[in-house]
Design an enzyme around this catalytic site. Structure first.
Site, PDB file in Angstrom:
ATOM      1  N   ARG A 243     -58.992 -69.874  -4.680  1.00  0.00           N
ATOM      2  CA  ARG A 243     -58.514 -68.517  -4.344  1.00  0.00           C
ATOM      3  C   ARG A 243     -57.322 -68.104  -5.194  1.00  0.00           C
ATOM      4  O   ARG A 243     -57.114 -66.913  -5.430  1.00  0.00           O
ATOM      5  CB  ARG A 243     -58.166 -68.463  -2.849  1.00  0.00           C
ATOM      6  CG  ARG A 243     -59.420 -68.429  -2.030  1.00  0.00           C
ATOM      7  CD  ARG A 243     -59.226 -68.636  -0.564  1.00  0.00           C
ATOM      8  NE  ARG A 243     -60.558 -68.779   0.030  1.00  0.00           N
ATOM      9  CZ  ARG A 243     -60.835 -69.394   1.159  1.00  0.00           C
ATOM     10  NH1 ARG A 243     -59.866 -69.935   1.865  1.00  0.00           N
ATOM     11  NH2 ARG A 243     -62.064 -69.475   1.598  1.00  0.00           N
ATOM     12  N   TYR A 362     -66.234 -62.992  -3.241  1.00  0.00           N
ATOM     13  CA  TYR A 362     -66.486 -64.442  -3.408  1.00  0.00           C
ATOM     14  C   TYR A 362     -65.250 -65.295  -3.136  1.00  0.00           C
ATOM     15  O   TYR A 362     -64.156 -64.822  -3.046  1.00  0.00           O
ATOM     16  CB  TYR A 362     -67.175 -64.784  -4.729  1.00  0.00           C
ATOM     17  CG  TYR A 362     -66.593 -64.399  -6.058  1.00  0.00           C
ATOM     18  CD1 TYR A 362     -65.262 -64.056  -6.252  1.00  0.00           C
ATOM     19  CD2 TYR A 362     -67.426 -64.414  -7.176  1.00  0.00           C
ATOM     20  CE1 TYR A 362     -64.780 -63.747  -7.512  1.00  0.00           C
ATOM     21  CE2 TYR A 362     -66.954 -64.103  -8.444  1.00  0.00           C
ATOM     22  CZ  TYR A 362     -65.624 -63.775  -8.594  1.00  0.00           C
ATOM     23  OH  TYR A 362     -65.153 -63.469  -9.824  1.00  0.00           O
ATOM     24  N   GLU A 363     -65.570 -66.596  -2.952  1.00  0.00           N
ATOM     25  CA  GLU A 363     -64.566 -67.606  -2.526  1.00  0.00           C
ATOM     26  C   GLU A 363     -63.883 -67.187  -1.219  1.00  0.00           C
ATOM     27  O   GLU A 363     -62.679 -67.398  -1.040  1.00  0.00           O
ATOM     28  CB  GLU A 363     -63.598 -67.924  -3.664  1.00  0.00           C
ATOM     29  CG  GLU A 363     -64.387 -68.461  -4.861  1.00  0.00           C
ATOM     30  CD  GLU A 363     -63.609 -69.280  -5.846  1.00  0.00           C
ATOM     31  OE1 GLU A 363     -62.535 -69.775  -5.492  1.00  0.00           O
ATOM     32  OE2 GLU A 363     -64.115 -69.435  -6.974  1.00  0.00           O
ATOM     33  N   GLY A 364     -64.692 -66.610  -0.335  1.00  0.00           N
ATOM     34  CA  GLY A 364     -64.192 -66.129   0.962  1.00  0.00           C
ATOM     35  C   GLY A 364     -63.923 -64.644   0.896  1.00  0.00           C
ATOM     36  O   GLY A 364     -63.071 -64.192   0.116  1.00  0.00           O
TER      37      GLY A 364
END
Ligand SMILES: Cc1cc2nc3c(=O)[nH]c(=O)nc-3n(C[C@H](O)[C@H](O)[C@H](O)COP(=O)(O)OP(=O)(O)OC[C@H]3O[C@@H](n4cnc5c(N)ncnc54)[C@H](O)[C@@H]3O)c2cc1C
Length: 380
Positions: A243, A362-364
């Site tokens: 992140r 993306y990535e949460g």
């Protein structure tokens, strides 16, 4: 408190800026149009040390800190967010994952090549029915003694068609829930491993996103990363650092759009003056600059936390949440400042606007970042 960058950090940032201007900029519109993956550019970024920025030099990395990583990511993302996502995935998901949790043999065999750009890595967590809810893994890895047998589907995998090494998360023991999940190293070309067609995307079109299919893929036991059942923790800790990479990508997209908008507003005339002299435009520039600076401090704080050995789960979630919001909102403003020219490809801001959206997903997703932040606040 020192807000100044060191001489070394300035040099690193300038090297990334030069590379982005001379190597990424010339073909960026064509790569976006044709969804062309820049293989040769990955090799060049490897030669500059951008593919293993934080990896220990004994494994072929550049041995730099997380601050250097975000400076490089910002500069690459200002010009080409498709190239920067490859850098981000390779560095903060694949190299970090192997260096932190892999065995010495895995590091010698894979990390040394990933850190130099000889190999490209992919990180495979998402599935058709397991996105935000990553514990619902349907991909299975059955223990067969000296090997595991992997079956299932992963989707949305960045570098999916071009990688040499895939870190694959799979369920080994369903009864144990998240404690029954493992991470494995799958090599390109292993029998039963198939790469599906490339996704036709809104943004980051030069990056390579595919669905992957695993049909009885036989993976040697020594390719499991870490202790049995540690795969979910591996994925969550790795994504926490990832992140920081995506937050710096968002920061770069926002600052790239701001720089273009400022320049354009000082050149374009309307009603007898440069448009920057109209207060409506000047105030947009003021808001953009202020919020980009605020995003930069959050991104730097998350990177600093990582460098200091502090827990960075919350600071990386905050940096990604805020920087991606700023990127989305201010790329729209940059298009507005460009008027009709903002709507065509040659002025670059429409691409940055399309690229910005993925940083909220993306990535949460942004909603998941709010869950991470608020759970921590309530727990503490
Ligand atoms: C271009 C691209 C590249 C990607 N690269 C990779 C990669 O390399 N590796 C990989 O593993 N994955 C990758 N992904 C997948 C990405 O991480 C997921 O798309 C993302 O995590 C969201 O999952 P989902 O798409 O299944 O959405 P869902 O989880 O179905 O979410 C749909 C919506 O519901 C919301 N939502 C879900 N749960 C909650 C909740 N509890 N509370 C509030 N809101 C909620 C979400 O925020 C979202 O708005 C990529 C995706 C894209 C589009």
């Amino acid at each position: 408190m020192d807000f100044n960058l060191s001489e070394e950090h300035i040099m690193i940032r300038n090297a990334a800026r030069d590379f982005a201007q001379t190597e990424l900029l010339p073909g960026v519109i064509e790569r976006d149009n044709k969804q062309k993956f820049p293989n040769e550019l990955v090799k060049k970024m490897g030669a500059l040390g951008f593919m293993g920025i934080m990896v220990d030099p004994k494994y072929g990395g550049s041995g730099m800190d997380a601050i250097s990583y975000v400076l490089i990511m910002e500069e690459l993302s200002k010009i080409d967010a498709s190239a920067s996502v490859m850098v981000s995935v390779n560095n903060s998901l694949v190299c970090y994952g192997l260096e932190t949790y892999g065995s010495e043999e895995q590091k010698q065999k894979y990390l040394t090549k990933l850190a130099t750009g000889e190999f490209l890595g992919a990180f495979c967590l998402s599935e058709p029915e397991a996105g935000s809810d990553a514990t619902s893994q349907k991909t299975t890895a059955i223990d067969k003694g000296d090997h595991y047998l992997i079956n299932g589907t992963k989707n949305w995998i960045t570098n999916g068609g071009s990688a040499d090494v895939y870190l694959v998360i799979a369920q080994t023991d369903k009864e144990k829930g998240s404690h029954g999940i493992n991470a494995f190293i799958v090599e390109k070309g292993m029998k039963g491993f198939h790469v599906g067609p490339k996704e036709d995307k809104l943004g980051i079109r030069g990056s390579d996103t595919h669905t992957l299919q695993f049909n009885d893929v036989k993976v040697p036991k020594e390719n499991r990363i870490g202790a049995n059942g540690s795969g979910f923790r591996f994925a969550m800790k790795t994504l926490s650092g990832g992140r920081i990479g995506i937050a710096s990508q968002a920061l770069g997209i926002a600052s790239g759009a701001y720089e273009l908008a400022l320049k354009y507003s000082k050149e374009r005339k309307a009603f007898g003056t440069e448009i920057c002299n109209h207060q409506a435009i000047a105030f947009k520039l003021a808001d953009m600059y202020t919020e980009i600076e605020a995003a930069r401090y959050l991104v730097m704080k998350a990177a600093w936390d990582k460098d200091q050995g502090n827990n960075y789960d919350r600071s990386s979630a905050m940096a990604k949440l805020y920087a991606s919001k700023v990127a989305m909102e201010h790329t729209v403003e940059a298009v507005q400042i460009h008027g009709g020219n903002g709507f065509v490809k040659e002025y670059h801001v429409e691409r940055l606007m399309r690229d910005a959206k993925i940083t909220q997903i993306y990535e949460g997703t942004s909603e998941i970042q709010k869950i991470v932040i608020s759970r921590g606040l309530i727990r503490d």
